[in-house]
Design a protein around this motif. Sequence first.
Motif, PDB file in Angstrom:
ATOM      1  N   LEU A 222      12.924 -32.271 -49.271  1.00 16.47           N
ATOM      2  CA  LEU A 222      13.158 -31.519 -50.324  1.00 16.47           C
ATOM      3  C   LEU A 222      11.783 -31.598 -51.387  1.00 16.47           C
ATOM      4  O   LEU A 222      11.655 -30.578 -52.038  1.00 16.47           O
ATOM      5  CB  LEU A 222      14.422 -32.192 -51.148  1.00 16.47           C
ATOM      6  CG  LEU A 222      15.760 -31.685 -50.225  1.00 16.47           C
ATOM      7  CD1 LEU A 222      16.794 -32.473 -50.819  1.00 16.47           C
ATOM      8  CD2 LEU A 222      15.968 -30.327 -50.508  1.00 16.47           C
ATOM      9  N   ALA A 223      11.429 -32.671 -51.495  1.00 16.90           N
ATOM     10  CA  ALA A 223      10.294 -32.924 -52.201  1.00 16.90           C
ATOM     11  C   ALA A 223       9.073 -31.827 -51.760  1.00 16.90           C
ATOM     12  O   ALA A 223       8.471 -31.400 -52.453  1.00 16.90           O
ATOM     13  CB  ALA A 223       9.708 -34.441 -52.081  1.00 16.90           C
ATOM     14  N   GLY A 224       9.033 -31.852 -50.443  1.00 17.28           N
ATOM     15  CA  GLY A 224       7.961 -30.669 -49.836  1.00 17.28           C
ATOM     16  C   GLY A 224       8.184 -29.418 -50.324  1.00 17.28           C
ATOM     17  O   GLY A 224       7.215 -28.541 -50.472  1.00 17.28           O
ATOM     18  N   LEU A 225       9.312 -29.164 -50.706  1.00  7.95           N
ATOM     19  CA  LEU A 225       9.639 -27.698 -51.115  1.00  7.95           C
ATOM     20  C   LEU A 225       9.680 -27.722 -52.544  1.00  7.95           C
ATOM     21  O   LEU A 225      10.103 -26.720 -53.240  1.00  7.95           O
ATOM     22  CB  LEU A 225      11.190 -27.270 -50.429  1.00  7.95           C
ATOM     23  CG  LEU A 225      11.163 -26.884 -49.165  1.00  7.95           C
ATOM     24  CD1 LEU A 225      12.598 -27.025 -48.397  1.00  7.95           C
ATOM     25  CD2 LEU A 225      10.344 -25.998 -48.402  1.00  7.95           C
TER      26      LEU A 225
ATOM     27  N   GLN B  51      11.931 -36.297 -48.100  1.00  7.38           N
ATOM     28  CA  GLN B  51      10.596 -35.471 -48.046  1.00  7.38           C
ATOM     29  C   GLN B  51      10.794 -34.217 -47.823  1.00  7.38           C
ATOM     30  O   GLN B  51       9.923 -33.508 -48.341  1.00  7.38           O
ATOM     31  CB  GLN B  51       9.801 -36.287 -46.683  1.00  7.38           C
ATOM     32  CG  GLN B  51       9.489 -37.700 -47.055  1.00  7.38           C
ATOM     33  CD  GLN B  51       9.116 -38.434 -45.924  1.00  7.38           C
ATOM     34  OE1 GLN B  51       8.872 -37.679 -44.627  1.00  7.38           O
ATOM     35  NE2 GLN B  51       8.834 -39.557 -45.664  1.00  7.38           N
TER      36      GLN B  51
ATOM     37  N   VAL C  68      11.818 -29.316 -54.566  1.00  6.64           N
ATOM     38  CA  VAL C  68      13.056 -29.183 -55.108  1.00  6.64           C
ATOM     39  C   VAL C  68      13.462 -30.357 -55.843  1.00  6.64           C
ATOM     40  O   VAL C  68      13.107 -31.325 -55.599  1.00  6.64           O
ATOM     41  CB  VAL C  68      14.198 -28.935 -54.112  1.00  6.64           C
ATOM     42  CG1 VAL C  68      15.561 -29.281 -54.546  1.00  6.64           C
ATOM     43  CG2 VAL C  68      13.892 -27.815 -53.065  1.00  6.64           C
TER      44      VAL C  68
END
Lengths: 256, 421
Positions: free
Chosen positions: A126-129, A124, A131
């Motif tokens: 990484l996805a929020g960033l 979450q 990436v």
Amino acid sequence: MGTPLLELRGINKSFGPVQVLRDVALTVHPGEVTALIGDNGAGKSTLVKCIGGIYPIDSGEYLMEGKPVHVHNPRDAASHGVEIVYQDLALCDNLDIVQNMFLGREKKSGMILDEPTMEQLAQQTLAGLSVRTVKSVRQQVSSLSGGQRQTVAIAKAVLWNSKLVILDEPTAALGVAQTQQVLELVRRLADNGLAVVLISHNMNDVFAVSDQIAALYLGRMAAQVKTSDVTHSQVVELITSGRSGTLGLVEEGAAA
Amino acid sequence: MSTTTTNPYETGEKVALPAKDDGGLWGYLRSYGQRVRGGDMGALPAVLGIIVLSIVFSAARPSFLTPLNFANLLTQAGPIVVLGMGLVFVLLLGEIDLSAGFASGVCAAVLAIMLTTHGFPWYVGVLAAIVTGVVIGLLLGFLVAKVGIPSFVVTLAGFLAFQGTVLWLLKEGTNISIRDEVIISLENEYLPPTVGWALGALTVLGFAATQLIQQRNRRRRGLPALLWQVVTFRVVGLAVLVGIAVAVLNEERSRNALFSLKGVPIVVPVIGVLLLLWTFVLRRTAFGRHIYAVGGNREAARRAGIAVDRIRISAFVICSAMAAVSGILAASMARSVDPNTGGSNVLLYGVAAAVIGGTSLFGGKGRVLDAVLGGLVITMIINGMGLVGWSSAYKYVATGIVLLLAASVDAFSRRRSAASS
């Protein structure tokens, strides 16, 4: 503009007879990237280590969200939401991304490591960033590129409810494309509401992502200005001589 | 502009990285192939070694592949495997314990003195031996972690000092025989066939259950899970291996009609329990995770707030405590303790077991299972060459070469993985 997240006033720091920081002031706002620049030996690293609690400050005020706080060690800093991403990254090559992101702060259920929860949180974050460059969060860090490692190190800092993320030369060792990726990530952190301090030597990086520029000159804060108010050459002058036209330090003799 | 400072990620909605599931079983096999080529060979060398050695030695001496010799092999492997398990912890940190062999000798001597000289019950003797191991480990760990002497030097000094300690404990070299039946039975008695089957079934069912629960948990949370074919393969593979082993060991091995000799050696479930315990510690606890972290990058571990010194000391404690267990098994096998218990090449065999199994000498990589697989390889070499009738001269040279071979595989795979990143 609301209260600054971090405000430093009149910070002094000496190592024995050498005064490294002299009456330094700095304000960092949430949602903004503040570039901290200065020549080698200007005191950037010392200032960052003072903020991170690695060095105690000799005198001066340290305010978080308008309230004075005391930061004596890295744990104090972390409890106020300050995370530092160091230049040499400090990742374990033999562990995977999830294991690195939670290193030392593992989620447990009872005695047992709660791997699914950690993996979900890592995904979450990484996805929020946004990436998209890592294939799997179960990849070993040794198999990642320099830019991906930087991404993991930054994501690790973001994971902990941090409010202020300090990045020490995050693009120093990267190629052009990877630098671009990391800069986009830095911008995204600020856009997500975090306060970001970016230490950099690279003028292009500074102008690409920062909202404010704080220039240190021989241990003193030469000026903190809006990036949009200054030009490239003015910033270079601030770094090399501490002043540029009406900006910067007043010459010592001029006041007398 | 808002001044919200909450972390927007922790409350993140259901977002997943692009699924990496490409091509099902074929994709899995391909990624396994890539891992092996990239230098991460895991247990492959040890398994290949076991297969090749079985073929070579059974061709040279048909008696190599008999139930009798298989049971001998397992009991012979006992002390080596257990010593190797302990060494895995120290090797994971990138350290070495050269004194583990004689530490096991000291602990075995303590056991013998407690049992035979003072007549204590077996559990007191075992406890005393393990406590001795823990104390030795604390001392070594303190000198390495707190004083800062390289482990090579500390444990080399221990190697000499413990050799002397064994001599002193055994009054300049007399040997003490062990008569306690519980201790003797560890390496010399066998489980009744039905108990062997029951334990085998329990092992397979337990493994299958943990695998299924784990994968179902992951799937339920929307995380990438292993393919069911892979899980099935693992479970069936283990079932076949355990089944064959138990069946063979339950065959009558005695050539004498007067008494029966069959069943799984008692040392096998002992090793099984130790394997389970330490694998759990390394893979499922924060402590185990921190051991890998300290071995991988000590500075990073320190900055992550891990008490690095405590981790290093505990690895030495675990290593020496396992050396004590190894000493107990060695004493059981020989039915006595003498100044050579834990001496000569015991340590070398232990290190070789861990390294052949795939534990890296550079730290940060290894499993407890490695010591079991590598220990079997080492024991097959010793046992096989004994059957073929080679002299000790050849045995030493051959074992040395195998250790070097394993270390080169380790160095090679390290270079490979450094180059591929």
